[in-house]
Design a protein around this motif. Structure first.
Motif, PDB file in Angstrom:
ATOM      1  N   THR A 247      -2.982  62.337   7.455  1.00  0.00           N
ATOM      2  CA  THR A 247      -2.494  61.170   7.676  1.00  0.00           C
ATOM      3  C   THR A 247      -2.475  60.250   6.415  1.00  0.00           C
ATOM      4  OG1 THR A 247      -2.342  61.232   9.948  1.00  0.00           O
ATOM      5  CG2 THR A 247      -1.877  59.087   8.830  1.00  0.00           C
ATOM      6  N   ILE A 248      -1.411  59.706   5.706  1.00  0.00           N
ATOM      7  CA  ILE A 248      -1.519  58.772   4.802  1.00  0.00           C
ATOM      8  C   ILE A 248      -0.788  57.559   4.938  1.00  0.00           C
ATOM      9  CG2 ILE A 248      -2.159  60.562   3.019  1.00  0.00           C
ATOM     10  CD1 ILE A 248       0.616  60.516   2.174  1.00  0.00           C
ATOM     11  N   TYR A 249      -0.895  56.619   4.160  1.00  0.00           N
ATOM     12  CA  TYR A 249       0.138  55.450   4.089  1.00  0.00           C
ATOM     13  C   TYR A 249       0.466  54.955   2.700  1.00  0.00           C
ATOM     14  CZ  TYR A 249      -2.483  55.278   8.686  1.00  0.00           C
ATOM     15  OH  TYR A 249      -2.935  55.678   9.875  1.00  0.00           O
ATOM     16  N   PRO A 250       1.432  55.612   2.343  1.00  0.00           N
ATOM     17  CA  PRO A 250       1.785  55.671   0.690  1.00  0.00           C
ATOM     18  C   PRO A 250       2.629  54.428   0.544  1.00  0.00           C
ATOM     19  CG  PRO A 250       3.420  57.036   1.988  1.00  0.00           C
ATOM     20  CD  PRO A 250       2.098  56.525   2.877  1.00  0.00           C
ATOM     21  N   PHE A 251       2.850  53.710   1.384  1.00  0.00           N
ATOM     22  CA  PHE A 251       3.789  52.294   1.138  1.00  0.00           C
ATOM     23  C   PHE A 251       3.051  51.130   1.305  1.00  0.00           C
ATOM     24  CE2 PHE A 251       6.784  55.720   2.912  1.00  0.00           C
ATOM     25  CZ  PHE A 251       7.448  55.915   1.397  1.00  0.00           C
ATOM     26  N   LYS A 267       2.765  55.138   8.860  1.00  0.00           N
ATOM     27  CA  LYS A 267       1.944  56.294   8.447  1.00  0.00           C
ATOM     28  C   LYS A 267       2.860  57.842   8.298  1.00  0.00           C
ATOM     29  CE  LYS A 267       1.047  58.361  13.149  1.00  0.00           C
ATOM     30  NZ  LYS A 267      -0.138  58.611  14.067  1.00  0.00           N
ATOM     31  N   ILE A 268       2.281  58.220   7.399  1.00  0.00           N
ATOM     32  CA  ILE A 268       3.153  59.692   6.936  1.00  0.00           C
ATOM     33  C   ILE A 268       2.024  60.894   7.210  1.00  0.00           C
ATOM     34  CG2 ILE A 268       4.216  60.770   5.259  1.00  0.00           C
ATOM     35  CD1 ILE A 268       5.865  58.414   6.268  1.00  0.00           C
ATOM     36  N   THR A 269       2.713  61.734   7.821  1.00  0.00           N
ATOM     37  CA  THR A 269       1.719  62.910   8.147  1.00  0.00           C
ATOM     38  C   THR A 269       2.316  64.254   7.271  1.00  0.00           C
ATOM     39  OG1 THR A 269       2.942  63.261  10.244  1.00  0.00           O
ATOM     40  CG2 THR A 269       1.031  62.256  10.308  1.00  0.00           C
ATOM     41  N   VAL A 270       1.424  64.917   6.845  1.00  0.00           N
ATOM     42  CA  VAL A 270       1.575  66.024   5.975  1.00  0.00           C
ATOM     43  C   VAL A 270       0.745  67.067   6.198  1.00  0.00           C
ATOM     44  CG1 VAL A 270       2.530  64.620   3.870  1.00  0.00           C
ATOM     45  CG2 VAL A 270       0.115  65.407   4.049  1.00  0.00           C
ATOM     46  N   PRO A 271       1.301  68.276   6.203  1.00  0.00           N
ATOM     47  CA  PRO A 271       2.389  68.655   5.598  1.00  0.00           C
ATOM     48  C   PRO A 271       3.306  69.065   6.787  1.00  0.00           C
ATOM     49  CG  PRO A 271       0.953  70.770   5.870  1.00  0.00           C
ATOM     50  CD  PRO A 271       0.248  69.501   6.221  1.00  0.00           C
ATOM     51  N   ASP A 272       4.651  68.794   6.494  1.00  0.00           N
ATOM     52  CA  ASP A 272       5.812  69.078   7.741  1.00  0.00           C
ATOM     53  C   ASP A 272       5.939  70.793   8.111  1.00  0.00           C
ATOM     54  OD1 ASP A 272       6.869  69.605   5.079  1.00  0.00           O
ATOM     55  OD2 ASP A 272       8.887  69.276   6.009  1.00  0.00           O
TER      56      ASP A 272
END
Length: 414
Positions: A247-251, A267-272
């Motif tokens: 989980t990252i918060y790129p913005f 939050k953005i989760t990777v990888p899809d």
């Protein structure tokens, strides 16, 4: 996941800079002791930028904003506070700390044991972290090369572009036409028979395009020079066990052109998708090389090895694009295809102490022909609307009017 086992061992990412060593990860074990070495110094700068992210971002972004609110008159401060703005900034502070944990994992994944694990041995990591920056200070260097901090922010957004569900639309804009053209070129070959066809992807970034090519049955190899991209691609390709693991918060760093706080803090989760899950794993090979494109692929052992080269937002990274074209010509088999999409944002334009040749699109196309490539006119597109690491919820959107071209190296040259 398969790699080029016949020539280079079993590595997913191979480092060709200044050596012929093979490794599944970037070996940084002794870089501190070799600070006079250019490669080691570059590695150290990238590690410093990743490790200094929290301190830099809090001091230049978060705490500065809180001070600006604190400096307001009591009336204005109360009005701003009533909007939840202070709470928003404090939440951003928390999320920056979460990003730092992710970046520490990224560094650890590429350091092959030279850094302690910040998750499982916090005290050892704290002591190492302190010694690392004391070493930089004793060497007369700043804690971080400041312009590298923007590269850290950009790297976080690259994860969205390449390996998050939120980047799907952007990938379809940019990678979609390239993949369609590649499949059209080899439509006569069934996917389970394409493993013998070798496709090179220079400037591969975090590796998604090269991965997608491999998912279509081709043996693909990405090449990348930036250590920021290499650290990130090594982490996502080699250290992902399940989808949406990280989980990252790129913005979180973006305070302008924001509609609502939730957009900034999301939050953005990777990888899809799981990179190790390849549909043609038994027949197609997938690998990444670390190093300079010209240095690696102009070598004699790379001559006429590649059936296709796919470039995306790459050609304008050249100081002299003819060097790229000559390298590609040498590496391509007679009859091989080159598929390109991107703008011409010449990266070294007006950079101090760097040579740079800037061409218009029309000049570029004519140069391609002069090198000897045969341009496929029916696949030329002069205005492809694409974005690059865009925040799709931002009030400000940048769109490139990129061009796409398909060219072939003829079987014989006059």
């Amino acid at each position: 996941m398969h790699t080029d086992n016949s020539r280079h061992g079993h590595s997913l990412i191979r480092n060709h800079q200044h050596s012929e060593r093979d490794s599944s990860e970037l070996d940084l074990t002794n870089f501190l002791e070799k600070d006079d070495d250019e490669e080691s110094s570059a590695l150290e700068d990238v590690i410093a930028a990743c490790l200094f992210y929290k301190t830099y971002t809090l001091n230049t972004g978060i705490y500065r904003r809180l001070k600006h609110i604190d400096d307001l008159s009591a009336r204005h401060r109360d009005m701003v506070s009533s909007l939840g703005t202070i709470d928003k900034i404090k939440e951003a502070e928390r999320l920056v700390r979460e990003n730092q944990k992710f970046l520490q994992k990224l560094v650890y994944a590429s350091s092959v044991g030279s850094t302690p694990d910040s998750e499982n041995d916090q005290e050892a990591f704290r002591q190492w972290h302190k010694a690392f920056f004391e070493f930089r200070k004793a060497s007369g260097r700043p804690p971080v090369v400041e312009h590298h901090m923007e590269k850290v922010y950009s790297t976080l957004k690259q994860f969205v572009r390449d390996w998050a569900n939120e980047g799907k639309e952007e990938r379809e804009q940019t990678y979609g036409p390239l993949l369609e053209a590649l499949e059209s070129e080899f439509a006569h070959v069934q996917p389970n028979q394409r493993g013998k066809l070798r496709v090179l992807v220079p400037g591969a970034g975090l590796g998604r395009l090269a991965y997608e090519i491999c998912c279509r049955g081709f043996s693909s190899q990405g090449n990348e020079f930036s250590y920021f991209m290499l650290f990130a691609s090594n982490f996502i390709l080699n250290k992902s066990l399940v989808t949406n693991q990280h989980t990252i918060y790129p913005f979180v760093h973006q305070f302008s052109n924001v509609v609502c706080a939730n957009d900034q803090m999301r939050k953005i989760t990777v990888p899809d998708v799981l990179p190790s899950s390849l549909p043609f794993a038994e027949s197609a090979e997938f690998s990444m090389t670390a190093g300079d494109f010209i240095e690696i692929y102009s070598a004699e052992d790379e001559k006429e090895r590649w059936d296709a080269i796919v470039t995306c937002f790459f050609m304008d990274t050249a100081k002299n694009v003819l060097d790229y074209l000559d390298t590609m010509w040498s590496a391509m088999k007679p009859g091989a295809v080159w598929i390109n999409l991107g703008p011409l944002l010449w990266h070294f334009d007006n950079v101090a102490n760097e040579s740079s040749i800037e061409l218009t699109r029309d000049e570029f196309i004519e140069l391609v022909k002069k090198v000897g490539f045969e341009l496929d006119e029916k696949h030329f597109a002069d205005c492809v609307s694409v974005s690059y690491t865009a925040n799709d919820r931002s009030m400000l959107q940048y769109t490139y009017r990129a061009f796409m071209c398909v060219a072939r190296k003829p079987h014989t040259k006059d």
